[in-house]
Design an enzyme around this catalytic site. Structure first.
Site, PDB file in Angstrom:
ATOM      1  N   SER A  47       0.835  -1.198   0.000  1.00 32.58           N
ATOM      2  CA  SER A  47       0.000   0.000   0.000  1.00 32.58           C
ATOM      3  C   SER A  47       0.876   1.258   0.000  1.00 32.58           C
ATOM      4  O   SER A  47       1.680   1.441  -0.920  1.00 32.58           O
ATOM      5  CB  SER A  47      -0.965  -0.032   1.191  1.00 32.58           C
ATOM      6  N   GLU A 140      -9.668  -3.539  -6.572  1.00 37.82           N
ATOM      7  CA  GLU A 140      -9.242  -2.549  -5.587  1.00 37.82           C
ATOM      8  C   GLU A 140      -9.145  -1.135  -6.161  1.00 37.82           C
ATOM      9  O   GLU A 140      -8.952  -0.940  -7.366  1.00 37.82           O
ATOM     10  CB  GLU A 140      -7.917  -2.951  -4.954  1.00 37.82           C
ATOM     11  N   HIS A 170      -7.876  -4.746  -2.141  1.00 39.66           N
ATOM     12  CA  HIS A 170      -6.605  -4.138  -1.758  1.00 39.66           C
ATOM     13  C   HIS A 170      -5.804  -5.050  -0.828  1.00 39.66           C
ATOM     14  O   HIS A 170      -6.316  -5.561   0.163  1.00 39.66           O
ATOM     15  CB  HIS A 170      -6.869  -2.799  -1.072  1.00 39.66           C
TER      16      HIS A 170
END
Length: 197
Positions: A47, A140, A170
């Site tokens: 991320s 995502e 995600h």
């Protein structure tokens, strides 16, 4: 044989940009000073951390330090300008992220600096990068970040491999799913392949 070093970095809003990048660079310089060569070092992140390893590599290039061997990014957040179409197309399919929350985080991290390549590495010069392995879920919000990052790396002549899993969200790699296991096996193989080079 691989040694694993986990580096924590300061977080916004108490420590906005460039604190995280400074901390990552400090950790990288520490490894070099400890006798590790660039070719001994793999960078990995998920991320925001996935975007950070690309920003760090941009900084390493700028400083003319030895480049890392390879990069592994899981659902990287690489474009804080929110230009990707998946923010629209996947707004109802990613159960873990929302554009509103991400915009809030971006404003806390680097207000007014979204177009800085050290904030949004997608906007940087990605030529000369080491091999990278990128994972994203097709459902995502950051799907476009991963795909655009991969495409720009390839266009710049930097070797990259992208894995997209249909129906995944995600950071799906971190969940105990069959798709996650496949991704982890690919990461292990990728690291071993690069070790043989």
């Amino acid at each position: 044989e691989l040694s694993v070093f986990c580096a924590a970095y300061r977080l916004a809003p108490e420590y906005p940009f460039p604190a995280a990048l400074d901390d990552a660079l400090y950790a990288y310089r520490y490894l070099l000073s400890a006798g590790y060569r660039g070719e001994d070092i793999f960078l990995g992140g998920e991320s925001a951390g996935g975007g950070l390893i690309f920003a760090l590599t941009l900084k390493i290039k700028e400083l003319d330090l030895p480049l890392p061997r390879a990069l592994v990014a899981i659902s990287p957040w690489a474009d804080l300008t929110f230009s990707g179409e998946s923010y629209l197309t996947n707004r109802k399919t990613d159960p873990t992220l929302s554009e509103a929350s991400l915009r809030g985080y971006a404003n806390l991290y680097a207000p007014g600096q979204a177009e800085n390549p050290f904030v949004s590495p997608l906007l940087g010069a990605l030529n000369g990068f080491p091999p990278s392995l990128i994972f994203a879920g097709a459902d995502e919000l950051l799907y476009s970040d991963a795909v655009s990052l991969y495409e720009k790396l390839i266009a710049a002549g930097s070797p990259s491999e992208l894995h997209v899993e249909k129906g995944m969200w995600h950071a799906y790699v971190l969940y105990g799913l069959p798709e996650s296991q496949r991704a982890l096996l690919r990461i292990c193989a990728f690291l071993k392949e690069d070790n043989k080079k």
